[in-house]
Design an enzyme around this catalytic site. Sequence first.
Site, mmCIF file in Angstrom:
data_model
loop_
_atom_site.group_PDB
_atom_site.id
_atom_site.type_symbol
_atom_site.label_atom_id
_atom_site.label_comp_id
_atom_site.label_asym_id
_atom_site.label_seq_id
_atom_site.Cartn_x
_atom_site.Cartn_y
_atom_site.Cartn_z
ATOM 1 C CG ASN A 1 5.491 2.684 3.967
ATOM 2 O OD1 ASN A 1 6.385 3.081 3.249
ATOM 3 N ND2 ASN A 1 4.478 3.472 4.341
ATOM 4 C CB THR B 1 11.052 15.134 3.473
ATOM 5 O OG1 THR B 1 10.747 16.522 3.414
ATOM 6 C CG2 THR B 1 11.961 14.899 4.631
#
Length: 412
Positions: free
Chosen positions: A407, A199
Site C-alpha cells: 500500500n 468492500t
Amino acid sequence: MSESQTAIKKQVKVLEDGRVTTPKGFHARGIHFGLKRKRKDLGWLYSEVPADSAAVYTTNTYQAAPLVVTRESVSVENKIQGILVNSGNANACTGEKGLQDAYQMRKEFAAHAGIQEHLAAVVSTGVIGQHLPMEKILNGIAALVDYEVDGNADDFEEAILTTDTCVKHIGVELEIDEKKVMIGGAAKGSGMIHPNMATMLGFITTDAAIDHNDLSEALKQVTNSTFNMITVDGDTSTNDMVMVLANGLAENKKLTKQHKDWGLFLEGLEMVSKELAKKIARDGEGATKLIEVQVKDARDKEAAGVIAKKIVGSSLVKTAVFGADANWGRIICAVGYSGQQIDPNLVSISLGSIKVVENGLPVPFDEDDAYNYLMNDTIKITVDLAQGNESAVAWGCDLSYDYVRINASYRT
C-alpha cells in the site's frame, strides 16, 4: 446448529470446480486491453435471458460513477442481463466526465451484447481519481463482446482482480422441485476490506426461478452473516458491491418465502457467500493467515457480531497472529472496548483448542504449543461470554510487513 439446519446443509453439494458460469445460461469472458501491463483487465458476465437481480452496495459516501449507473440500471425493472467489469481504474472521484464515461461504457456494452441498455451493469475497480482511457475501453468492449470467441470463467475471474493474489470462485448444487439448481460465484477483494459491505466485488449467479423482492431479501439476509463479517484493514471502498442474478433456467416453481425449499435455497446462497467472503479475507494484502473469530453464548446476535468484528479488526490482534504471539491480552482488550455489555468475570478465550483465559482470569498454557498452533494457515479464536445462547463468526487476516509495502506504492 439444529437437526433441521444440519439436514438442510447436507442437501447442498459443493462442486469441485464450481464457477460463476456453473448455473445454466451464464457465460463469462475476460481479456487484457491495456489498463494493466500484462494481466487481464476487462471482464464480461452474461445471461442468455434477462435475470432477476438484487445487489448490496458500498456504504461509503463517495460512490463511484459505475456504481451510480448500475444502481440506475437495476432500478428500471430489477433485471440485469450483462455485467461489464474493468480493473485497474476505479472511475471514482472523477466528476461529471467520469459519470458520462460510465454511461458510455454501459451504452457501448449493451449495443455490442445485443441487449437493452438498462439490462447492462458496469463495474470498475482500481486506482481512485483517474479518468478512464475511453478509447482503450471502447476497443476492449468491441473485442470482448465477440460471440465468435469462446470465453471462460477463469479469464473473467482474473480480469476483475486488483492486488489479489488468486482468483476466488465456488459453485454449489441443490434440488428444488425435483430440478437441479445451481448457484455459482466469483469475487475479488484484497485491500480496503471492512464490514458493512462496500468492500469487495462479488458476482453470484443462479438458474433458480425467484423474483427480485425475495431475491433481494435473501441476499441482504446472507450478506449480514458473510460479507459483512469480514475485515482486512478497516477501510471501506468507493466502488464495491455484491450482485446476484437469477435467470430461472432451472425451471423450478418460483421460489418465495412460503416455498418448502426456501430454507434450502438460503443455505446454498449463504454457503456461496460465506466461502467467497472467507477467500477474500484469506487473500488480504500481504496476509499469511486466515483468522476466524467465534463469539458464543452472547446475550444477542448483534452483540456477538460486534465483538467478533472488533477482535478480527484489531491491528494488535492481527500483528500478534502474524508473529505467532499468544498475546491474549489484545483479544480481551478488543472485547472490552467493543461497547457491548459483558461481564469480564465470565469471559473465556481459546486459541484453537488451547484455553488461555477462563472466567476472566489467565490459564496456564504451554507457550510452545500456542506458538506452533499460531503458525498454521488458519487461526481460530473462540470467545465465550457465558451470558446467553447467541453466537456470531467473523473472518479476517493477519497484518504483515507486506501490507505496508503493497500500500506504500499502490499507484507507483
